[in-house]
Design an enzyme around this catalytic site. Structure first.
Site, PDB file in Angstrom:
ATOM      1  N   CYS A 137       0.694  -1.259  -0.153  1.00  0.00           N
ATOM      2  CA  CYS A 137       0.090  -0.157   0.012  1.00  0.00           C
ATOM      3  C   CYS A 137       0.788   1.216  -0.109  1.00  0.00           C
ATOM      4  O   CYS A 137       0.576   2.203  -0.751  1.00  0.00           O
ATOM      5  CB  CYS A 137      -0.788   0.075   1.076  1.00  0.00           C
ATOM      6  SG  CYS A 137      -0.235  -0.553   2.752  1.00  0.00           S
ATOM      7  N   HIS A 276      -2.939   6.225   4.756  1.00  0.00           N
ATOM      8  CA  HIS A 276      -1.441   6.353   5.053  1.00  0.00           C
ATOM      9  C   HIS A 276      -0.802   7.661   4.425  1.00  0.00           C
ATOM     10  O   HIS A 276      -1.320   8.261   3.327  1.00  0.00           O
ATOM     11  CB  HIS A 276      -0.899   5.303   4.312  1.00  0.00           C
ATOM     12  CG  HIS A 276      -0.972   3.936   4.587  1.00  0.00           C
ATOM     13  ND1 HIS A 276      -1.482   3.483   5.746  1.00  0.00           N
ATOM     14  CD2 HIS A 276      -0.610   2.797   3.922  1.00  0.00           C
ATOM     15  CE1 HIS A 276      -1.648   2.267   5.968  1.00  0.00           C
ATOM     16  NE2 HIS A 276      -1.120   1.603   5.026  1.00  0.00           N
TER      17      HIS A 276
END
Length: 369
Positions: A137, A276
């Site tokens: 990710c 994130h």
């Protein structure tokens, strides 16, 4: 003729976001979906766009799986290890699309992120590759936000510090983070707003709770709410965590780099839910101006937005709160560092469940159907 495509792990967190995106983009009109379950075979399947897709098939039934043209798995590495190699061994030659990490670095696997490596994906399909896997990710989100600098081959090396959301660990970790937050609030709520209680005493009560056995930390093992965890995944021999090792290894595989771009740093879990963030120091190969850099970044893909290096813009547009649930991958805090004109700072944010996980899988289907 429409292809028959099996979906495994479609009710989990990544799988649910994938199905949601596929409905939004009307993808289900272009193929015949067959829904599988590892634990509830023969249960009622989903109804999508008014169409019922029948009972759930057994995700471990190789005889059913081998009849399908494409399989998409969001079930995790354990499932992939149990099923993928058996399918290949019995001669299944279909396309396998996976969100799990276990196959990523195999020579016969392509890591997919089409805004960055669409040419590699097309060439691999033409060359007979059958296994396509989403990247880590943080890697995918970095490449989306900084893609222009990579495509123009302007980067010599990068150091990174990540600020990774609980969603990267899984659904039960998000739930535990929320339980930790709730537990802390419950402990403090009777004292908040009361001038008779000093904030230091309130903080001490909350701190003592978070260090006690009553605090919910079955999954994280330690407090995350009101804290952070500066370690993600297993330890490598060189002292890196595996999450930190992935950044350079996967980036260079995605880019098909002839010479590796050196990337290293620290990966940290924070109390965000599903976005994130990453902070970069980038050594450029040449001195180019900030306006040029901004234009290069904007030109790379339609999801990257350059946030002006101003306090208000940064606080309102370059945060998990602003980006969660969107496909936007903004980049900001762009400025030259005091150590030299070839040194650039950058800060990026992206939704871990969208471009960080499900969206590359969904878009991979476009190449195959």
């Amino acid at each position: 003729m429409k292809k028959n495509i099996g979906l495994i792990g479609w009710r989990g967190m990544v799988g649910s976001v994938l199905v949601e995106r596929m409905i939004c983009e009307n993808d289900f009109f272009h193929f015949n979906p067959i829904f599988f379950s590892t634990s509830q075979k023969n249960s009622k399947g989903p109804t999508i766009n008014g169409e019922y897709f029948g009972v759930l098939k057994d995700a471990y039934d190789l005889d059913i799986l081998k009849e399908l043209d494409i399989l998409i798995s969001c079930q995790g590495s354990d499932y992939t290890n149990k099923v993928y190699f058996k399918l290949r061994d019995i001669g299944w030659n279909g396309y396998w699309i996976d969100a799990a990490s276990v196959l990523r670095m195999n020579q016969d696997t392509v890591i997919i992120l089409d805004p960055v490596n669409s040419n590699t994906i097309r060439e691999s399909i033409d060359s007979g590759f059958k296994t396509f896997v989403g990247g880590n990710c943080t890697v995918s989100l970095m490449l989306m936000s900084l893609g222009g600098l990579f495509s123009e081959k302007l980067i010599e090396w990068i150091t990174v510090s990540t600020y990774q959301a609980a969603s990267g660990s899984g659904a039960k970790y998000i739930e535990e983070l929320l339980m930790q937050m709730g537990s802390m609030y419950t402990e403090a709520s009777g004292y908040l707003g009361n001038p008779a209680h000093s904030i230091l005493n309130i903080e001490k009560k909350v701190r003592n709770l978070s260090c006690s056995d009553k605090f919910p930390k079955k999954n994280f093992k330690v407090p995350l709410a009101g804290s952070l965890i500066p370690w993600i995944d297993k330890k490598m021999r060189n002292g890196q965590s595996r999450e930190e090792w992935k950044i350079q290894a996967e980036t260079n595989k995605i880019l098909s780099s002839n010479k590796d771009i050196l990337i290293d740093g620290l990966c940290v879990r924070i109390g965000a839910l599903r976005c994130h963030s990453q902070s970069f120091v980038i050594k450029l190969k040449k001195d180019i101006s900030i306006p040029e850099i901004e234009q290069i970044l904007l030109n790379h893909n339609s999801w990257t937005k350059v946030i002006p290096n101003r306090k208000h813009d940064t606080m309102t547009e370059l945060t998990p709160a602003a980006v969660t649930g969107t496909l936007n991958t903004p980049v900001g805090r762009l400025r030259k560092l005091n150590i030299g004109q070839k040194y650039l700072s950058a800060f990026t944010v992206g939704d871990q469940l969208l471009w960080g996980a499900s969206e590359p899988l969904r878009r991979m289907l476009k190449f195959l159907i």
